[in-house]
Enzyme design. Structure first.
Site, PDB file in Angstrom:
ATOM      1  CD  GLU A 170      33.035 -17.621  35.298  1.00 25.60           C
ATOM      2  OE1 GLU A 170      32.063 -17.478  36.057  1.00 25.60           O
ATOM      3  OE2 GLU A 170      34.197 -17.235  35.570  1.00 25.60           O
ATOM      4  CE1 TYR A 198      39.543  -9.623  42.238  1.00 23.33           C
ATOM      5  CE2 TYR A 198      41.793  -9.223  41.501  1.00 23.33           C
ATOM      6  CZ  TYR A 198      40.914  -9.686  42.474  1.00 23.33           C
ATOM      7  OH  TYR A 198      41.397 -10.192  43.648  1.00 23.33           O
ATOM      8  N   GLY A 199      37.230  -7.302  36.428  1.00 20.44           N
ATOM      9  CA  GLY A 199      37.147  -6.491  35.217  1.00 20.44           C
ATOM     10  C   GLY A 199      36.213  -5.302  35.314  1.00 20.44           C
ATOM     11  CG  ASP A 239      42.332 -15.522  37.219  1.00 20.84           C
ATOM     12  OD1 ASP A 239      42.674 -14.531  36.562  1.00 20.84           O
ATOM     13  OD2 ASP A 239      41.217 -16.060  37.090  1.00 20.84           O
ATOM     14  CB  SER A 240      40.081 -11.935  39.376  1.00 18.27           C
ATOM     15  OG  SER A 240      39.725 -12.323  38.069  1.00 18.27           O
ATOM     16  CB  CYS A 294      39.892 -12.168  28.989  1.00 22.45           C
ATOM     17  SG  CYS A 294      38.933 -12.886  30.343  1.00 22.45           S
ATOM     18  CB  THR A 295      42.872 -16.128  31.856  1.00 18.52           C
ATOM     19  OG1 THR A 295      41.976 -15.621  32.862  1.00 18.52           O
ATOM     20  CG2 THR A 295      44.222 -15.443  32.005  1.00 18.52           C
ATOM     21  CG  HIS A 296      37.062 -16.654  31.662  1.00 21.69           C
ATOM     22  ND1 HIS A 296      37.729 -15.956  32.637  1.00 21.69           N
ATOM     23  CD2 HIS A 296      36.089 -17.362  32.297  1.00 21.69           C
ATOM     24  CE1 HIS A 296      37.163 -16.213  33.819  1.00 21.69           C
ATOM     25  NE2 HIS A 296      36.177 -17.064  33.632  1.00 21.69           N
ATOM     26  CB  CYS A 354      44.117 -11.808  36.662  1.00 26.23           C
ATOM     27  SG  CYS A 354      42.753 -10.620  36.665  1.00 26.23           S
ATOM     28  CG  ASN A 355      44.639 -10.404  30.291  1.00 24.63           C
ATOM     29  OD1 ASN A 355      45.474 -10.020  29.487  1.00 24.63           O
ATOM     30  ND2 ASN A 355      44.244 -11.667  30.333  1.00 24.63           N
TER      31      ASN A 355
END
Length: 272
Positions: A160, A50-51, A18-19, A192-194, A81-82
């Site tokens: 975060e 990365y987005g 993942d980023s 998004c993984t978040h 990571c999308n």
């Protein structure tokens, strides 16, 4: 026997890239689905997010990080990571002879699994939305499906910073989702993984009529099916985890505990 299958291969780890820290939601889902597998996680925390980066930059960073994971002799790779999935998967699949999963296709497949042609919503980073990865993939799976996308750049900082509940988080989510709800979407892909960390707030804003698709859970299901098909499932026992980051580990450990669901460690800094 599949050409990829040897006793040593079955014992080899699965690499998860993942980023940053968000891919821990994917790794957590994988751990629940595959308790015997050894897992190696690499978060490119020195260069996240990365987005907001150009596609060619995302591809270069992804390849550098994947090359680091290959040193662990991984038997499969999950690009958790999308943004990296949207830009890098075709290149990685041409270059590497191992199963490679992203997070876009599993989420898209889950969205089109219902027989009705109801509108589908996607939320993600600007880069993921701009890549059109989800609409393109969904159209390949179900031609003519209506897909509406919404970039939600403030959601990652909310997660975060630990703002997972409360008036501020709900207000921001409500503002982002309003255009999609006006389109009467009936499935919403968390692109998004978040975002799974905000699932209770998102569910409350959407209401019971909207099906929330968590790509992390869909990836874990697909990885299990892939390892079974390839004869690469670990034979048993309890799997171990290794965590690598490209910057100092402290923030990764702090934020990661919320996404992993408990203390993570040890976390080691590495160059790529």
């Amino acid at each position: 026997m599949n050409k990829r299958t040897t006793p040593s291969k079955r014992h080899a780890p699965v690499g998860v890239f993942d980023s940053g820290v968000g891919g821990l939601t994917v790794m957590r889902a994988i751990r629940r689905a595959l308790p015997a597998e050894h897992l190696v996680y690499l978060g490119d925390t020195a260069r996240t997010p990365y987005g907001s980066k150009a596609g060619e930059t995302v591809v270069r960073f992804t390849r550098e990080c994947v090359n680091r994971l290959l040193r662990f002799k991984i038997k499969a790779l999950v690009v958790a990571c999308n943004t990296a999935s949207a830009y890098s998967l075709p290149i990685l699949r041409r270059a590497l002879d191992l199963p490679i999963l992203g997070v876009v296709q599993p989420g898209a497949r889950a969205a089109v699994a219902v027989p009705e042609r109801e509108p589908i919503g996607v939320i993600g980073t600007r880069a993921t939305v701009n890549s059109q990865a989800y609409p393109k993939t969904i159209d390949l799976l179900k031609s003519g499906a209506k897909v509406y996308s919404q970039a939600c750049p403030l959601l990652v900082p909310l997660v975060e910073e630990g703002w997972l509940q409360g008036e501020v988080s709900e207000r921001i989510v409500r503002i982002y989702l309003a255009p999609l709800l006006k389109k009467r979407v009936r499935s919403l892909i968390l692109g998004c993984t978040h975002y799974p960390a905000l699932k209770p707030v998102i569910r409350r804003v959407c209401g019971s009529r909207v099906r929330i698709i968590d790509s992390a859970e869909e990836v874990a299901k697909e990885l299990r099916a892939t390892l079974e098909k390839e004869g690469l499932m670990a034979p048993g026992g309890k799997g171990r985890e290794h965590f690598l980051v490209t910057d100092v580990p402290e923030k990764f450990i702090q934020v990661g505990a919320r996404l992993w669901g408990g203390r993570i460690g040890p976390v080691r800094r590495t160059a790529v």
